[in-house]
Design a protein around this motif. Structure first.
Motif, PDB file in Angstrom:
ATOM      1  N   PRO A  91       0.813  -1.231   0.000  1.00 37.05           N
ATOM      2  CA  PRO A  91       0.000   0.000   0.000  1.00 37.05           C
ATOM      3  C   PRO A  91       0.845   1.279   0.000  1.00 37.05           C
ATOM      4  O   PRO A  91       0.478   2.266  -0.637  1.00 37.05           O
ATOM      5  CB  PRO A  91      -0.818  -0.113   1.300  1.00 37.05           C
ATOM      6  CG  PRO A  91      -0.843  -1.572   1.611  1.00 37.05           C
ATOM      7  CD  PRO A  91       0.477  -2.113   1.133  1.00 37.05           C
ATOM      8  N   ALA A  92       1.974   1.263   0.704  1.00 37.43           N
ATOM      9  CA  ALA A  92       2.831   2.454   0.713  1.00 37.43           C
ATOM     10  C   ALA A  92       3.432   2.692  -0.669  1.00 37.43           C
ATOM     11  O   ALA A  92       3.462   3.825  -1.169  1.00 37.43           O
ATOM     12  CB  ALA A  92       3.944   2.303   1.754  1.00 37.43           C
ATOM     13  N   ILE A  93       3.878   1.621  -1.298  1.00 35.45           N
ATOM     14  CA  ILE A  93       4.461   1.749  -2.641  1.00 35.45           C
ATOM     15  C   ILE A  93       3.398   2.202  -3.635  1.00 35.45           C
ATOM     16  O   ILE A  93       3.642   3.063  -4.483  1.00 35.45           O
ATOM     17  CB  ILE A  93       5.110   0.401  -3.057  1.00 35.45           C
ATOM     18  CG1 ILE A  93       6.387   0.185  -2.229  1.00 35.45           C
ATOM     19  CG2 ILE A  93       5.405   0.361  -4.549  1.00 35.45           C
ATOM     20  CD1 ILE A  93       7.084  -1.134  -2.450  1.00 35.45           C
ATOM     21  N   ARG A  94       2.189   1.671  -3.494  1.00 33.24           N
ATOM     22  CA  ARG A  94       1.102   2.054  -4.405  1.00 33.24           C
ATOM     23  C   ARG A  94       0.785   3.548  -4.265  1.00 33.24           C
ATOM     24  O   ARG A  94       0.578   4.242  -5.260  1.00 33.24           O
ATOM     25  CB  ARG A  94      -0.149   1.215  -4.083  1.00 33.24           C
ATOM     26  CG  ARG A  94      -1.197   1.226  -5.177  1.00 33.24           C
ATOM     27  CD  ARG A  94      -2.486   0.605  -4.674  1.00 33.24           C
ATOM     28  NE  ARG A  94      -2.907   1.270  -3.443  1.00 33.24           N
ATOM     29  CZ  ARG A  94      -3.244   0.665  -2.321  1.00 33.24           C
ATOM     30  NH1 ARG A  94      -3.238  -0.645  -2.253  1.00 33.24           N
ATOM     31  NH2 ARG A  94      -3.592   1.365  -1.258  1.00 33.24           N
ATOM     32  N   VAL A  95       0.749   4.048  -3.039  1.00 29.88           N
ATOM     33  CA  VAL A  95       0.465   5.468  -2.817  1.00 29.88           C
ATOM     34  C   VAL A  95       1.573   6.340  -3.446  1.00 29.88           C
ATOM     35  O   VAL A  95       1.298   7.328  -4.118  1.00 29.88           O
ATOM     36  CB  VAL A  95       0.348   5.778  -1.304  1.00 29.88           C
ATOM     37  CG1 VAL A  95       0.332   7.285  -1.059  1.00 29.88           C
ATOM     38  CG2 VAL A  95      -0.909   5.136  -0.730  1.00 29.88           C
TER      39      VAL A  95
ATOM     40  N   PRO B  91      -1.101   8.735   3.647  1.00 31.66           N
ATOM     41  CA  PRO B  91      -1.334   7.279   3.710  1.00 31.66           C
ATOM     42  C   PRO B  91      -0.049   6.463   3.576  1.00 31.66           C
ATOM     43  O   PRO B  91       0.101   5.430   4.232  1.00 31.66           O
ATOM     44  CB  PRO B  91      -2.278   7.013   2.526  1.00 31.66           C
ATOM     45  CG  PRO B  91      -2.935   8.335   2.252  1.00 31.66           C
ATOM     46  CD  PRO B  91      -1.895   9.375   2.582  1.00 31.66           C
ATOM     47  N   ALA B  92       0.879   6.920   2.749  1.00 28.40           N
ATOM     48  CA  ALA B  92       2.142   6.178   2.608  1.00 28.40           C
ATOM     49  C   ALA B  92       2.936   6.239   3.914  1.00 28.40           C
ATOM     50  O   ALA B  92       3.481   5.230   4.374  1.00 28.40           O
ATOM     51  CB  ALA B  92       2.969   6.751   1.452  1.00 28.40           C
ATOM     52  N   ILE B  93       2.976   7.426   4.512  1.00 30.95           N
ATOM     53  CA  ILE B  93       3.707   7.576   5.771  1.00 30.95           C
ATOM     54  C   ILE B  93       3.051   6.745   6.869  1.00 30.95           C
ATOM     55  O   ILE B  93       3.715   6.079   7.660  1.00 30.95           O
ATOM     56  CB  ILE B  93       3.792   9.074   6.149  1.00 30.95           C
ATOM     57  CG1 ILE B  93       4.778   9.763   5.188  1.00 30.95           C
ATOM     58  CG2 ILE B  93       4.207   9.269   7.608  1.00 30.95           C
ATOM     59  CD1 ILE B  93       4.888  11.260   5.349  1.00 30.95           C
ATOM     60  N   ARG B  94       1.723   6.748   6.900  1.00 30.49           N
ATOM     61  CA  ARG B  94       0.998   5.964   7.910  1.00 30.49           C
ATOM     62  C   ARG B  94       1.303   4.471   7.777  1.00 30.49           C
ATOM     63  O   ARG B  94       1.526   3.779   8.768  1.00 30.49           O
ATOM     64  CB  ARG B  94      -0.516   6.211   7.759  1.00 30.49           C
ATOM     65  CG  ARG B  94      -1.337   5.794   8.952  1.00 30.49           C
ATOM     66  CD  ARG B  94      -2.826   5.806   8.613  1.00 30.49           C
ATOM     67  NE  ARG B  94      -3.059   5.006   7.430  1.00 30.49           N
ATOM     68  CZ  ARG B  94      -3.750   5.395   6.366  1.00 30.49           C
ATOM     69  NH1 ARG B  94      -4.296   6.586   6.321  1.00 30.49           N
ATOM     70  NH2 ARG B  94      -3.888   4.599   5.324  1.00 30.49           N
TER      71      ARG B  94
END
Lengths: 185, 185
Positions: A91-95, B91-94
């Protein structure tokens, strides 16, 4: 070059994560492993980085359990497999990819992600724009945009898989065709 | 130290994003701006990095529209304000923080995030575990865990705000008490 332990004083879980993930190339290696790259040569070809740097990054990722080094019995060499801990980073990479798409591609992303079951585009929040459901990593299809071009006439396994459309996590060498090639927006 | 343009050959929006965000300290500065840090001195105190490095990173972030340099009429100096483009990175940081919490804090995260309206814990997907709704950045309350400790007897504005609980995006200097101090799990 400053070392990851520079963050030692930071009592913050983001700093802890970046100690593992924040070195140059590391997130791109994880991205390639999520795509289904498994061999040292897959990463070398796709990233075009020095072998020593790649070896160093892979070692760190194995040490931290983001990748697992496995030796398939039918093949003569080790492969790197993304672990559950590694998959949590999707999810972090996708964002970060969506952010780059929106701000740095002039509206022509090299790659988009679609829901394998209905071909719906997956938005920055990981939701399918057709069925409105969150899409699991394994149900995600990477589909090439017009701007995705190989660097050479003989693209490596990862580029080759992405150019024809590829279901994430599936070995880039075993995928002859995308799981659903009729995907459209 | 290799420069961001190393990723030039990568036709990937993740690489584009990391050219802007991948330098050391940059994501921690964005984190602090999301917390409501606004002054140069806030970041210096909280991050304990050389002023020249911080100045360089802030300049890049302003150049890319992640932060905006503003001059409040009632104060004598510039402040840095997180922009819409910057807020998209939350969201990526979270996710990266949750990942660090899970794997590197022995179950005692220094900070947790709660839904300001009902005190529910916010999970890695950004969902409130009480109302099951996605929680907007501005409705997110940072609440300190037992392991969050100031580095000195005189904590700076960001540490001070986090130690008493702080609603994200609100100026760390204007917050005397958390928006909802009765938050519990």
């Amino acid at each position: 070059m400053s070392l990851p332990k520079d963050y030692r004083d930071q009592r913050c879980s983001l700093a802890r994560s970046l100690e593992v993930l924040g070195e140059r190339w590391t997130l791109l290696i994880i991205r390639d492993a999520l795509y289904g790259g498994r061999r040292f040569s897959d990463f070398v070809e796709h990233l075009a980085i020095p072998r020593s740097v790649l070896a160093n990054r892979l070692e760190t990722l194995v040490e931290h359990g983001v990748l697992a080094k496995v030796s398939p019995s039918d093949r003569g060499y080790s492969e790197y497999e993304i672990t559950g801990k590694g998959k949590q980073l999707w999810p972090a990479i996708r964002v970060l990819m969506s952010w780059g798409d929106e701000h740095y591609t002039d509206g022509e992303p090299p790659l988009s992600f679609r829901h394998v079951h209905d071909g719906g585009q997956i938005n920055a929040d990981g939701i399918c724009t057709v069925c409105n459901e969150p899409v699991a990593l394994a149900d995600t299809l990477a589909t090439p945009g017009a701007t995705l071009k190989p660097r050479s006439d003989k693209p490596g396994a990862i580029t080759g898989a992405l150019l024809q459309g590829h279901r994430l996590l599936e070995d880039v060498r075993s995928s002859a065709a995308p799981a659903q090639s009729s995907a459209k927006s």
